[in-house]
Design an enzyme around this catalytic site. Structure first.
Site, PDB file in Angstrom:
ATOM      1  N   TYR A  35      -2.925   1.702  -2.146  1.00 30.83           N
ATOM      2  CA  TYR A  35      -2.709   2.936  -1.390  1.00 30.83           C
ATOM      3  C   TYR A  35      -1.455   3.677  -1.846  1.00 30.83           C
ATOM      4  CZ  TYR A  35      -6.274   1.482   2.018  1.00 30.83           C
ATOM      5  OH  TYR A  35      -7.452   1.114   2.625  1.00 30.83           O
TER       6      TYR A  35
ATOM      7  N   LYS B 243      -8.467 -11.560  -4.405  1.00 27.74           N
ATOM      8  CA  LYS B 243      -9.600 -11.524  -5.337  1.00 27.74           C
ATOM      9  C   LYS B 243      -9.084 -11.993  -6.698  1.00 27.74           C
ATOM     10  CE  LYS B 243     -13.990 -10.598  -6.040  1.00 27.74           C
ATOM     11  NZ  LYS B 243     -15.028 -11.506  -5.507  1.00 27.74           N
TER      12      LYS B 243
ATOM     13  N   ASP C 263     -14.454 -11.347  -0.488  1.00 27.61           N
ATOM     14  CA  ASP C 263     -15.872 -11.265  -0.131  1.00 27.61           C
ATOM     15  C   ASP C 263     -16.282 -12.460   0.728  1.00 27.61           C
ATOM     16  OD1 ASP C 263     -15.301 -12.735  -2.420  1.00 27.61           O
ATOM     17  OD2 ASP C 263     -17.135 -12.178  -3.476  1.00 27.61           O
TER      18      ASP C 263
ATOM     19  N   ASP D 180      -7.063  -3.586   5.478  1.00 22.27           N
ATOM     20  CA  ASP D 180      -7.662  -2.427   6.139  1.00 22.27           C
ATOM     21  C   ASP D 180      -9.114  -2.711   6.483  1.00 22.27           C
ATOM     22  OD1 ASP D 180      -8.093   0.099   7.133  1.00 22.27           O
ATOM     23  OD2 ASP D 180      -7.646   1.155   5.273  1.00 22.27           O
TER      24      ASP D 180
ATOM     25  N   ASP E  58     -10.789  -4.183  10.521  1.00 20.82           N
ATOM     26  CA  ASP E  58     -11.820  -3.448  11.252  1.00 20.82           C
ATOM     27  C   ASP E  58     -13.052  -4.316  11.475  1.00 20.82           C
ATOM     28  OD1 ASP E  58     -10.199  -1.287  11.414  1.00 20.82           O
ATOM     29  OD2 ASP E  58     -11.451   0.069  10.235  1.00 20.82           O
TER      30      ASP E  58
END
Length: 357
Positions: free
Chosen positions: A140, A190, A222, A246, A250
């Site tokens: 970001y 990852k 994942d 992020d 959620d």
């Protein structure tokens, strides 16, 4: 005396923050807290008034306060603005200005709301996990970034970057929180395909040596997403990067039945914090008195716990929320047949009543 900066922001932000202010005023009146409130602008509301989503005055106020209570930012009204003028840039900007690198997002399933979860109650009943998300680094904020013309076509680029010091400090934050909980940190990355994640995993292993009482495990992102749905109660503290955090936070939010129930804290190295619900500005329901204010009210509880060192008062808020839910009161997003559906303002009044009873 503690000084709190109030940033209602956009959409339902004003409505839900107003209910949290009722709670703060009640604590002031009945516990001699002496919390003073300052008002400021951020997001689309700030742009409309000043031409900037993060005015210099807001930054000045923030640096002279002990903590911040934020509502929400954004909405379709401002989507056509240049990227650097959009409401979300104000949110990213204040995080960066104040170095709020540690984002705490609890996912707790209240037993009264077990039916609101999209998963079977036996899978989620008793859920209590904490996601610790690195907030001011990663893709970001990394550079280079942008869209340019390359080889005759548009080419977009964002850079996932982390210094080892940035990884280490979020690691320390996660391990210290785990010491007060179940003493298990799961680091999500990852590392099988991304070099920046290889470094992330190496640094987490190094940090773990300072916390021999805490167990460290690793998952690829994942697999972590799958495990959150398959067996969420296996987790205690999850620590991960800005982007992965992020998404996963959620996902975890929906395990609890409603994104309207979950608070968050963003802290710097001195535990100065910005506290906000994890949901957005919901412009489609703004002004209708139906938004759920409980996440914002619970954000005040987190503020008392993590920045103002008022654990007992934080517990009072938590207990007040449980009392109101026990009596069957619900906003529309968490209501089922037979529940007593109330609006935003009435829910705020009910929490204050439970606080003072």
């Amino acid at each position: 005396m503690s000084k709190i900066l109030i940033l209602p922001g956009d959409g339902i932000g004003k409505e839900i923050v107003a209910q949290a202010i009722k709670v703060i005023n009640s604590l002031n009146d009945n516990n001699d807290m002496g919390m003073s409130l300052e008002d400021g602008l951020i997001g689309g509301a700030a742009y409309d008034e000043t031409g900037s989503p993060l005015p210099d005055e807001t930054i000045k106020l923030a640096k002279n306060c002990d903590s911040i209570l934020l509502g929400a930012v954004g909405g379709p009204k401002w989507e056509s603005l240049e990227r650097n003028l959009r409401p979300e840039r104000g949110l990213l900007g204040i995080r960066s200005e104040l170095d709020l690198f540690s984002n705490l997002r609890p996912a707790i399933l209240y037993p009264q709301l077990a039916n609101a979860s999209s998963l079977k109650s036996e899978i989620v009943s008793g859920l209590d996990l904490m996601i610790v998300r690195e907030l001011v680094g990663g893709i970001y904020f990394g550079k280079p970034r942008g869209v340019e013309i390359k080889d005759g076509e548009r080419f977009g680029i964002n850079s996932a970057t982390y210094y080892e010091s940035e990884i280490a400090r979020i690691g320390h934050s996660a391990f210290q929180i785990a010491q007060k909980r179940g003493k298990h940190v799961c680091s999500v990355d990852k590392a099988n395909v991304l070099e920046v994640c290889e470094l992330w995993r190496e640094v987490m292993e190094e940090v773990s040596k300072d916390y021999p009482d805490v167990t460290l495990s690793h998952l690829y992102v994942d697999n972590a997403a799958m495990q959150l749905v398959k067996d969420p109660k296996q987790f205690d503290v999850i620590v991960t990067s800005n982007l992965f955090g992020d998404v996963l936070s959620d996902c975890a939010a929906m395990l609890t039945g409603s994104i309207g129930m979950l608070p968050s804290a963003s802290l710097n190295k001195n535990n100065y914090g910005m506290y906000e619900p994890i949901h957005g500005s919901a412009p489609d329901i703004s002004g209708k008195d139906i938004a759920n204010p409980l996440a914002t009210i619970l954000s005040v509880s987190m503020m008392l716990r993590y920045s103002l060192n008022q654990e007992e008062l934080a517990k009072k808020i938590d207990i007040a929320v449980i009392k109101v839910l026990d009596k069957g009161y619900r906003t529309a997003d968490i209501a089922f047949e037979g529940d007593k559906v109330v609006g935003t303002m009435e829910m705020g009044d009910l929490i204050v009543e439970a606080l003072e009873s």
